[in-house]
Scaffold this motif. Structure first.
Motif, PDB file in Angstrom:
ATOM      1  N   LYS A   1    -177.961  68.595  14.241  1.00  0.00           N
ATOM      2  CA  LYS A   1    -176.666  68.360  13.599  1.00  0.00           C
ATOM      3  C   LYS A   1    -176.201  66.921  13.791  1.00  0.00           C
ATOM      4  O   LYS A   1    -175.608  66.322  12.886  1.00  0.00           O
ATOM      5  CB  LYS A   1    -175.623  69.340  14.157  1.00  0.00           C
ATOM      6  CG  LYS A   1    -174.309  69.344  13.407  1.00  0.00           C
ATOM      7  CD  LYS A   1    -173.391  70.449  13.931  1.00  0.00           C
ATOM      8  CE  LYS A   1    -172.081  70.507  13.143  1.00  0.00           C
ATOM      9  NZ  LYS A   1    -171.199  71.602  13.637  1.00  0.00           N
TER      10      LYS A   1
ATOM     11  N   ASP B   1    -177.874  64.323  13.729  1.00  0.00           N
ATOM     12  CA  ASP B   1    -178.645  63.380  12.914  1.00  0.00           C
ATOM     13  C   ASP B   1    -178.424  63.538  11.414  1.00  0.00           C
ATOM     14  O   ASP B   1    -178.937  62.746  10.627  1.00  0.00           O
ATOM     15  CB  ASP B   1    -180.146  63.555  13.201  1.00  0.00           C
ATOM     16  CG  ASP B   1    -180.542  63.115  14.588  1.00  0.00           C
ATOM     17  OD1 ASP B   1    -179.797  62.320  15.195  1.00  0.00           O
ATOM     18  OD2 ASP B   1    -181.592  63.579  15.081  1.00  0.00           O
ATOM     19  N   LYS B   2    -177.683  64.547  10.999  1.00  0.00           N
ATOM     20  CA  LYS B   2    -177.674  64.929   9.583  1.00  0.00           C
ATOM     21  C   LYS B   2    -177.194  63.827   8.642  1.00  0.00           C
ATOM     22  O   LYS B   2    -177.591  63.799   7.470  1.00  0.00           O
ATOM     23  CB  LYS B   2    -176.823  66.182   9.377  1.00  0.00           C
ATOM     24  CG  LYS B   2    -175.331  66.032   9.600  1.00  0.00           C
ATOM     25  CD  LYS B   2    -174.613  67.372   9.420  1.00  0.00           C
ATOM     26  CE  LYS B   2    -173.110  67.235   9.631  1.00  0.00           C
ATOM     27  NZ  LYS B   2    -172.463  66.413   8.598  1.00  0.00           N
ATOM     28  N   ASP B   3    -176.376  62.891   9.125  1.00  0.00           N
ATOM     29  CA  ASP B   3    -175.853  61.834   8.256  1.00  0.00           C
ATOM     30  C   ASP B   3    -176.592  60.505   8.410  1.00  0.00           C
ATOM     31  O   ASP B   3    -176.171  59.488   7.830  1.00  0.00           O
ATOM     32  CB  ASP B   3    -174.358  61.620   8.536  1.00  0.00           C
ATOM     33  CG  ASP B   3    -173.522  62.837   8.165  1.00  0.00           C
ATOM     34  OD1 ASP B   3    -173.818  63.464   7.125  1.00  0.00           O
ATOM     35  OD2 ASP B   3    -172.593  63.165   8.927  1.00  0.00           O
ATOM     36  N   LYS B   4    -177.691  60.510   9.140  1.00  0.00           N
ATOM     37  CA  LYS B   4    -178.442  59.272   9.328  1.00  0.00           C
ATOM     38  C   LYS B   4    -179.200  58.922   8.042  1.00  0.00           C
ATOM     39  O   LYS B   4    -179.639  59.810   7.303  1.00  0.00           O
ATOM     40  CB  LYS B   4    -179.398  59.408  10.504  1.00  0.00           C
ATOM     41  CG  LYS B   4    -178.682  59.468  11.854  1.00  0.00           C
ATOM     42  CD  LYS B   4    -179.653  59.489  13.018  1.00  0.00           C
ATOM     43  CE  LYS B   4    -178.899  59.467  14.343  1.00  0.00           C
ATOM     44  NZ  LYS B   4    -179.825  59.520  15.510  1.00  0.00           N
ATOM     45  N   PRO B   5    -179.359  57.625   7.758  1.00  0.00           N
ATOM     46  CA  PRO B   5    -180.015  57.198   6.509  1.00  0.00           C
ATOM     47  C   PRO B   5    -181.413  57.774   6.312  1.00  0.00           C
ATOM     48  O   PRO B   5    -181.809  58.090   5.183  1.00  0.00           O
ATOM     49  CB  PRO B   5    -180.047  55.669   6.645  1.00  0.00           C
ATOM     50  CG  PRO B   5    -178.871  55.343   7.521  1.00  0.00           C
ATOM     51  CD  PRO B   5    -178.817  56.475   8.516  1.00  0.00           C
TER      52      PRO B   5
ATOM     53  N   VAL C   1    -180.608  70.325   5.629  1.00  0.00           N
ATOM     54  CA  VAL C   1    -180.111  69.163   4.882  1.00  0.00           C
ATOM     55  C   VAL C   1    -180.673  69.110   3.465  1.00  0.00           C
ATOM     56  O   VAL C   1    -180.291  68.243   2.678  1.00  0.00           O
ATOM     57  CB  VAL C   1    -180.462  67.849   5.623  1.00  0.00           C
ATOM     58  CG1 VAL C   1    -179.648  67.740   6.912  1.00  0.00           C
ATOM     59  CG2 VAL C   1    -181.960  67.743   5.919  1.00  0.00           C
TER      60      VAL C   1
ATOM     61  N   VAL D   1    -182.521  60.643   7.011  1.00  0.00           N
ATOM     62  CA  VAL D   1    -182.452  62.026   6.526  1.00  0.00           C
ATOM     63  C   VAL D   1    -182.341  62.035   5.005  1.00  0.00           C
ATOM     64  O   VAL D   1    -183.056  62.779   4.316  1.00  0.00           O
ATOM     65  CB  VAL D   1    -181.256  62.768   7.160  1.00  0.00           C
ATOM     66  CG1 VAL D   1    -181.103  64.147   6.532  1.00  0.00           C
ATOM     67  CG2 VAL D   1    -181.442  62.882   8.669  1.00  0.00           C
ATOM     68  N   ALA D   2    -181.479  61.191   4.465  1.00  0.00           N
ATOM     69  CA  ALA D   2    -181.328  61.096   3.009  1.00  0.00           C
ATOM     70  C   ALA D   2    -182.631  60.642   2.362  1.00  0.00           C
ATOM     71  O   ALA D   2    -183.011  61.134   1.275  1.00  0.00           O
ATOM     72  CB  ALA D   2    -180.194  60.133   2.660  1.00  0.00           C
TER      73      ALA D   2
END
Length: 263
Positions: free
Chosen positions: A227, A229-233, A100, A235-236
């Motif tokens: 994969k 979890d990649k769009d969870k807040p 990520v 992670v950003a």
């Protein structure tokens, strides 16, 4: 295999900081290998805390367990491997993991206690390389670039000693666990050692290497997550903290070009 470095005082400090900024702290577990990866994440930890992310750091002593632990749900993320290694693990082991964000590049170096240059390597010299997928091939490609060997069809990251088609110096390639390579220097003529393990052993990659990859090496290390979890807040937030100006300054100041930011 792993050692916990999430000290109570650090956790308390992070929680206090999160409260001060008016956010509710979310806790994640991130696996790293000992040495620079752990040191960098310690510097990233308070940066992430400002954004309400409490990082618990778990250290590992090899390159295998961190992906197993992430895939198995014991970790939320890890930061220890370059993209080709992750790709190989996903393909060979079926892990549902993705990168990520980029972190740092560790230009791999060649070290010796017996010679001061590659030109001094004697015929039949014992040369130690990592035995893990991609890193072994990476070193063989470096040896080829330095004119010491030639690989079948030009070689790839999956190259192994059996792919050597020309070996003028008759180098004896010895494959060892990457973490054991610093200790092998007494027993071999030279060894290619990953920078994190070199630094942990007190070896200066800039001053002590007799040859080294260029700083623009394509082997950028990455932050990996499942994969799903990649769009969870969170992670950003983790990537933002790692790729922050403060983290970059820490890396440049602490490691003095032995480790190079890849962001």
């Amino acid at each position: 295999m792993l050692r916990f470095r999430s000290l109570a005082s650090l956790l308390a400090g992070a929680a206090t900081m999160a409260v001060a900024f008016g956010v509710s702290a979310e806790t994640i577990k991130v696996g790293v290998t000992a040495g620079p990866h752990a040191q960098i994440l310690e510097a990233v930890k308070p940066i992430a805390a400002k954004d309400g992310l409490d990082i618990q750091i778990l250290e590992f002593t090899d390159y295998v367990i961190p992906n197993q632990a992430l895939a198995g749900g014991d970790l939320d993320a890890n930061s220890f491997q370059h993209q080709p290694y992750l790709d190989n693990q996903v393909k060979d082991r079926g892990f549902d993991l993705v990168s990520v964000g980029k972190t740092v590049v560790y230009p791999i170096g060649i070290y010796s206690k017996k010679v001061k240059s590659l030109e001094e390597l004697p015929t039949g010299a014992k040369f130690a390389i990592p035995n893990d997928p991609t890193n072994g091939g990476r070193v063989l490609l470096l040896l080829q670039a330095k004119g010491l060997i030639k690989l079948k069809d030009g070689g790839t990251l999956k190259a192994s000693p059996i792919d050597i088609v020309e070996n003028p110096k008759k180098l004896e390639i010895v494959e060892l666990d990457a973490a054991q390579l610093p200790r092998s220097l007494d027993d071999v003529t030279a060894a290619a050692i990953n920078t994190n393990f070199a630094l942990e052993a007190g070896i200066d990659p800039v001053k002590d290497a007799i040859a080294r990859e260029a700083a623009d090496s394509p082997y950028a290390n990455v932050i990996a997550v499942r994969k799903a979890d990649k769009d969870k807040p969170w992670v950003a937030k983790l990537v933002k903290a790692y790729n922050s100006p403060e983290a970059k300054e820490f890396i440049l100041t602490k490691f003095k070009n032995a480790v190079v930011p890849a962001f």
